[in-house]
Design an enzyme around this catalytic site. Sequence first.
Site, PDB file in Angstrom:
ATOM      1  N   ASP A  88       0.690  -1.194   0.020  1.00 26.84           N
ATOM      2  CA  ASP A  88      -0.090   0.072  -0.098  1.00 26.84           C
ATOM      3  C   ASP A  88       0.611   1.273  -0.188  1.00 26.84           C
ATOM      4  O   ASP A  88       1.903   1.095   0.622  1.00 26.84           O
ATOM      5  CB  ASP A  88      -0.901  -0.051   1.427  1.00 26.84           C
ATOM      6  N   GLN A  89       0.234   2.415  -0.629  1.00 26.94           N
ATOM      7  CA  GLN A  89       1.180   3.271  -0.661  1.00 26.94           C
ATOM      8  C   GLN A  89       0.440   4.671  -0.202  1.00 26.94           C
ATOM      9  O   GLN A  89      -0.837   4.863  -0.615  1.00 26.94           O
ATOM     10  CB  GLN A  89       1.700   3.672  -2.059  1.00 26.94           C
TER      11      GLN A  89
END
Length: 210
Positions: A79-80
């Site tokens: 996830d970013q």
Amino acid sequence: MPDTVCRPPRLILASSSRYRRALLERLGIPFDVVSPDLDETPHDGETPAATALRLAAAKARAVAATIDAPDGVLVIGSDQVATFDGLQIGKPGTHERALAQLVSMQGREVEFHSALCLYDSRTGEAQVEDIVTHVRFRSLPEAELDAYLRAETPYDVAGSAKSEGLGIALLDAIDSNDPTALVGLPLIALTRMLRAADYPLFATTRGDRA
């Protein structure tokens, strides 16, 4: 003579992102893709790093729970989260919001947290890491930003800048320990995790892992 070869567990990428899939394909190892069904809303008071780490682990565990694999699976969750002026920056979704993002970041630095989780269903162990990337944006005319957005349509990218494409022209500098982190899947960290899980990265052919 019986076959005594110890076969590696099935590898799964828990993501719907075509960018992460393209990055993982660089390693030349077999994997499947399963999209996690997950609410990605940040929790109240949660730091960007905490949000990214929580969601990366949750994606990996959620997908692992749906897989029936007696020999176990290794699930990659990622996830970013981008942060600017103390606020989390999401995927713009529209041209107008993307343009507003880019205009606000002109000449400024944005911090990207690219969290990674490798979940091993054989042991229940989850390796997690957050790779931080600092990006400084150039100051460009709004007409050029508009033209970039129409060319790349990066409306599914946090921060609206696709560094693997024309978006690199929006940037003055990138500072990170992992050059693939900004695209969404930190391969240096991932290969380190796979080695720790005894995954044979250097088998000579795909057939060696079949």
